[in-house]
Enzyme design. Sequence first.
Site, PDB file in Angstrom:
ATOM      1  N   ASN A   1       0.733  -1.402  -0.064  1.00 39.16           N
ATOM      2  CA  ASN A   1      -0.084  -0.031  -0.133  1.00 39.16           C
ATOM      3  C   ASN A   1       0.868   1.423   0.122  1.00 39.16           C
ATOM      4  O   ASN A   1       1.972   1.157   0.440  1.00 39.16           O
ATOM      5  CB  ASN A   1      -0.864   0.077   1.151  1.00 39.16           C
ATOM      6  CG  ASN A   1      -1.976  -0.863   1.086  1.00 39.16           C
ATOM      7  OD1 ASN A   1      -2.468  -1.157   0.042  1.00 39.16           O
ATOM      8  ND2 ASN A   1      -2.297  -1.658   2.168  1.00 39.16           N
TER       9      ASN A   1
ATOM     10  N   CYS B   1      -5.163  -7.251  -3.387  1.00 35.23           N
ATOM     11  CA  CYS B   1      -5.499  -6.886  -1.829  1.00 35.23           C
ATOM     12  C   CYS B   1      -6.431  -7.825  -1.408  1.00 35.23           C
ATOM     13  O   CYS B   1      -7.189  -8.690  -1.832  1.00 35.23           O
ATOM     14  CB  CYS B   1      -6.473  -5.525  -2.021  1.00 35.23           C
ATOM     15  SG  CYS B   1      -6.949  -4.830  -0.513  1.00 35.23           S
ATOM     16  N   HIS B   2      -6.154  -8.099  -0.105  1.00 36.74           N
ATOM     17  CA  HIS B   2      -7.107  -9.095   0.948  1.00 36.74           C
ATOM     18  C   HIS B   2      -8.354  -8.793   0.766  1.00 36.74           C
ATOM     19  O   HIS B   2      -9.355  -9.915   0.997  1.00 36.74           O
ATOM     20  CB  HIS B   2      -6.516  -9.356   2.101  1.00 36.74           C
ATOM     21  CG  HIS B   2      -4.981  -9.028   2.197  1.00 36.74           C
ATOM     22  ND1 HIS B   2      -4.163 -10.289   1.931  1.00 36.74           N
ATOM     23  CD2 HIS B   2      -4.295  -8.216   2.504  1.00 36.74           C
ATOM     24  CE1 HIS B   2      -2.883  -9.716   1.953  1.00 36.74           C
ATOM     25  NE2 HIS B   2      -3.054  -8.565   2.456  1.00 36.74           N
TER      26      HIS B   2
ATOM     27  N   HIS C   1      -9.745  -0.498  -1.561  1.00 40.27           N
ATOM     28  CA  HIS C   1     -10.321  -0.220  -0.490  1.00 40.27           C
ATOM     29  C   HIS C   1     -11.779   0.729  -0.335  1.00 40.27           C
ATOM     30  O   HIS C   1     -12.085   0.873   0.837  1.00 40.27           O
ATOM     31  CB  HIS C   1      -9.221   0.657   0.664  1.00 40.27           C
ATOM     32  CG  HIS C   1      -8.153  -0.136   0.937  1.00 40.27           C
ATOM     33  ND1 HIS C   1      -7.170   0.284   1.742  1.00 40.27           N
ATOM     34  CD2 HIS C   1      -7.722  -1.552   0.726  1.00 40.27           C
ATOM     35  CE1 HIS C   1      -6.300  -0.602   2.110  1.00 40.27           C
ATOM     36  NE2 HIS C   1      -6.663  -1.898   1.475  1.00 40.27           N
TER      37      HIS C   1
END
Length: 439
Positions: free
Chosen positions: A152, A173-174, A204
């Site tokens: 990030n 991204c998780h 996000h």
Amino acid sequence: MKITFMGAGSTVFVKNVLGDVFLTPALSEELEIALYDIDADRLRESQVVVEALNKKYGKESTRIGTYLGVENRKDALRGARFVVNAIQVGGYEPCTVMDFEIPKKYGLRQTIGDTLGIGGIFRGLRTIYVMKDFARDMEEVCPDAWFLNYTNPMAILSGYMQRYTGVKTVGLCHSVQVCTSHLLRKLEMTDVKVGSELIAGINHMAWLLEIKDEKGKDLYPEIARRAKAKNAAEKHSDMVRFDYIDKLGYYCTESSEHNAEYNPFYIKSKYPELIERFNIPLDEYPRRCVNQIAGWQKQKEALLGGGDIEHARSREYASHIMEAMVTDTPYRIGGNVLNTGLIDNLPTDACVEVPCMVDACGVNPTHVGRLPVQLAAMNMTNINPQLLTIEAAVTGKREHIYHAAMLEPHTAAELSVDDIIKMCDELYEAHERAGFPVL
């Protein structure tokens, strides 16, 4: 096949990604692992873990090498087919501390500071400064490699690599994999069988645009009812995103502690009661860092389990992407890619997070169309400072750092333009003194 792991001192993440690789037969033949870091102690610890994983799950023929420092970086990358990026430039000290403590002097509070906000802007700048060299090395010694970026701020770093280098890059991204399951668990709807979902937007802040059960029934009306009732009845850890559902009509991928600082709505010095009302954990990321550092020795011992090590293939995308490309077996991911007409009402130079199909041809993103206008508008408030941060990194002009901070929604809501510029100058100079330049 060679896999290079940049930032291999991230031992837990190394275990997850490379443990997955060892458990994937298509990847374990004639395998070479290159571990790269600038911290000798952490690199050595990761080497022990990877060798233990290989002993239990891999093959004797696997070659595992460690590469310490900038002078060995090209050798680590040379001939790689996949490069996994998990670096953290500047670490907790000094850089994360600066990202939080200097803005605090100006009255600007943050929760995570790794994706947006003033912390995300400076984290992005100091990381691009390093990744420029990564890109030059990769273009020279592994020009056909795929760069799997986990670091990030995702959209800033992946967007830079995709627009300004020749490196094949996808950001991972998780939060996409767990978005729906976490939402349903929090709303006590785990008995529902999900038939389909669609998630798209930016990292996000990608939106759960559709969620239906096996019979095609829209689950959002019940989700919205339960989310509003839960926010009214109790304090919990996901109040900001549940408020998104109520006010914007949709849930998004990353946690409430992250999203609390991606907008001007919840962290407001003029209305401090909002912090309590929405249960917002200010200074959450530094607190996590301190706890992780304090607990690392115990965690390290647990990883090896007294000489043994256990691993089950995780939900991380990396090994599945590698497997799909090597075997030409399609696999669907939520990937961060350049917006080449994928989301119609977001800019073409933005890095967006959309469904992608991976196979031997690479990462193939899908066209999503238009986002609901309020969601596109929310994304744009984040895209603007992302693009300006990249512009600062590419042009070397400090005024673009000011522009990025001026248009960052939480910063702009709290500070005057004069204080924003002063704060940026102080952060810039603090990074220079600490040996982590940003331009």
